[in-house]
Design an enzyme around this catalytic site. Sequence first.
Site, PDB file in Angstrom:
ATOM      1  N   GLN A 132      -2.703   8.067  29.277  1.00 57.45           N
ATOM      2  CA  GLN A 132      -2.509   7.669  27.744  1.00 57.45           C
ATOM      3  C   GLN A 132      -1.252   8.204  27.121  1.00 57.45           C
ATOM      4  O   GLN A 132      -1.027   9.406  27.505  1.00 57.45           O
ATOM      5  CB  GLN A 132      -3.816   8.158  27.083  1.00 57.45           C
ATOM      6  CG  GLN A 132      -4.030   7.606  25.542  1.00 57.45           C
ATOM      7  CD  GLN A 132      -5.293   7.994  24.843  1.00 57.45           C
ATOM      8  OE1 GLN A 132      -6.189   8.208  25.895  1.00 57.45           O
ATOM      9  NE2 GLN A 132      -5.328   7.883  23.703  1.00 57.45           N
ATOM     10  N   SER A 192      -4.642  11.352  34.681  1.00 51.36           N
ATOM     11  CA  SER A 192      -6.064  11.231  33.579  1.00 51.36           C
ATOM     12  C   SER A 192      -6.554   9.900  33.690  1.00 51.36           C
ATOM     13  O   SER A 192      -7.044   9.358  34.873  1.00 51.36           O
ATOM     14  CB  SER A 192      -5.525  11.588  32.072  1.00 51.36           C
ATOM     15  OG  SER A 192      -6.837  11.766  31.357  1.00 51.36           O
ATOM     16  N   LEU A 193      -6.424   8.961  32.666  1.00 51.50           N
ATOM     17  CA  LEU A 193      -6.696   7.620  32.750  1.00 51.50           C
ATOM     18  C   LEU A 193      -6.180   6.989  33.834  1.00 51.50           C
ATOM     19  O   LEU A 193      -6.743   6.137  34.505  1.00 51.50           O
ATOM     20  CB  LEU A 193      -6.117   6.961  31.404  1.00 51.50           C
ATOM     21  CG  LEU A 193      -6.027   5.405  31.491  1.00 51.50           C
ATOM     22  CD1 LEU A 193      -7.249   4.757  31.564  1.00 51.50           C
ATOM     23  CD2 LEU A 193      -5.025   4.939  30.666  1.00 51.50           C
ATOM     24  N   ARG A 196     -14.832   4.725  28.387  1.00 47.07           N
ATOM     25  CA  ARG A 196     -14.288   5.965  28.602  1.00 47.07           C
ATOM     26  C   ARG A 196     -13.460   6.518  27.204  1.00 47.07           C
ATOM     27  O   ARG A 196     -13.730   7.721  26.691  1.00 47.07           O
ATOM     28  CB  ARG A 196     -13.257   6.079  29.751  1.00 47.07           C
ATOM     29  CG  ARG A 196     -12.852   7.543  30.142  1.00 47.07           C
ATOM     30  CD  ARG A 196     -11.896   7.511  31.161  1.00 47.07           C
ATOM     31  NE  ARG A 196     -11.407   8.848  31.705  1.00 47.07           N
ATOM     32  CZ  ARG A 196     -10.102   9.309  31.226  1.00 47.07           C
ATOM     33  NH1 ARG A 196      -9.474   8.493  30.470  1.00 47.07           N
ATOM     34  NH2 ARG A 196      -9.687  10.303  31.810  1.00 47.07           N
ATOM     35  N   HIS A 215      -9.830  17.019  28.603  1.00 45.51           N
ATOM     36  CA  HIS A 215      -9.714  17.862  29.653  1.00 45.51           C
ATOM     37  C   HIS A 215     -10.177  19.413  29.284  1.00 45.51           C
ATOM     38  O   HIS A 215      -9.508  20.318  29.621  1.00 45.51           O
ATOM     39  CB  HIS A 215      -8.634  17.814  30.296  1.00 45.51           C
ATOM     40  CG  HIS A 215      -7.920  16.546  30.806  1.00 45.51           C
ATOM     41  ND1 HIS A 215      -8.638  15.692  31.632  1.00 45.51           N
ATOM     42  CD2 HIS A 215      -7.091  15.450  30.255  1.00 45.51           C
ATOM     43  CE1 HIS A 215      -8.266  14.446  31.967  1.00 45.51           C
ATOM     44  NE2 HIS A 215      -7.384  14.296  31.155  1.00 45.51           N
ATOM     45  N   GLN A 257     -13.479  15.257  35.735  1.00 44.02           N
ATOM     46  CA  GLN A 257     -12.136  15.266  35.318  1.00 44.02           C
ATOM     47  C   GLN A 257     -11.989  15.434  33.585  1.00 44.02           C
ATOM     48  O   GLN A 257     -10.993  15.830  33.281  1.00 44.02           O
ATOM     49  CB  GLN A 257     -11.410  13.868  35.686  1.00 44.02           C
ATOM     50  CG  GLN A 257      -9.959  13.760  35.348  1.00 44.02           C
ATOM     51  CD  GLN A 257      -9.548  12.338  35.137  1.00 44.02           C
ATOM     52  OE1 GLN A 257      -9.895  11.881  33.683  1.00 44.02           O
ATOM     53  NE2 GLN A 257      -8.709  11.629  35.617  1.00 44.02           N
TER      54      GLN A 257
END
Length: 311
Positions: free
Chosen positions: A11, A91-92, A116, A201, A250
Amino acid sequence: MSGAALLFPGQGSQYVGMGRDLAEDDSSIRELYERADDALEMRLSRLCWKGPEEELRATANAQPAIMLHSWAVWRLIAGRTGPVAAGAGHSLGELSAYLVSGAFGFEDGLRIVRERGRLMGASGAARPGTMAAVLGLDADAVAAVCARAGSRAGVVVPANLNAAGQVVISGEVEAVATAGTLAREAGARRVVPLNVSGAFHSPLMGAAAEGLATALEAAAWADPSFPVVSNATAACVTDSATARSTLIMQLTSPVRWMEGVARIRGIGPSRWLEVGPGNVLSGLARRIDRGLRVTPVGDSPSVDAYLKGVE
């Protein structure tokens, strides 16, 4: 020659206009965008191509938009890339890596990342937090700063271990501000607040992690066709059960990007590609290792250049 390493952006890499040229040039890519619109019951294609930017930037929209763009680019280059040695995503982007690996289908992937994003946004509203990039301190020094700030002001943790001297911290607003002050006192070159909707996170994403577990279980899974390096553990994941458990982990764990890149380097890929919008990961690769060259492949000119290079 062990094959290509594929890196998928997270992102923040989204931009208005992403994928429009690809869809205009190739009817199969336009069809992907139409399928995405149908799967999510929204005009994601219009949002990607025309904005508005503020709406595209919303977490629940940006995440499926980036996955869709990454998948579209992969569909264009897959036939020329050859075998894949390993994949990873920031991440994503880790979910985009699993999509390309065949761990779940296209529509399931879009629905997972849409949910998500929604869950992360909801957690950010319920437990407000923020993030900041600390530049010029190593990871151990940033962890020490967070521990000191946490004892005074609340939750703050290292969230993205991106490169030497580039660590993002995440947590409650006051705690992040306190950690930023302590970081500057400890010698940080800069502390840059990030425009985010929550403390990603970090432990503040606990409710999102619980909800994501349900979303992941609703999809049909297979073992990935190539190893995907987990953000949470920096280990290679080769089975679907571990993929699901580490994706849940995660959301509340730091993205161990430097370690993940080192893991892939140990595999010895013949080339590295950043598949999706932007070139953030290509830049991070140079910070991690000046000799590491990652080719960004994310829009019509770069896709064309890549395909010409492998003819």
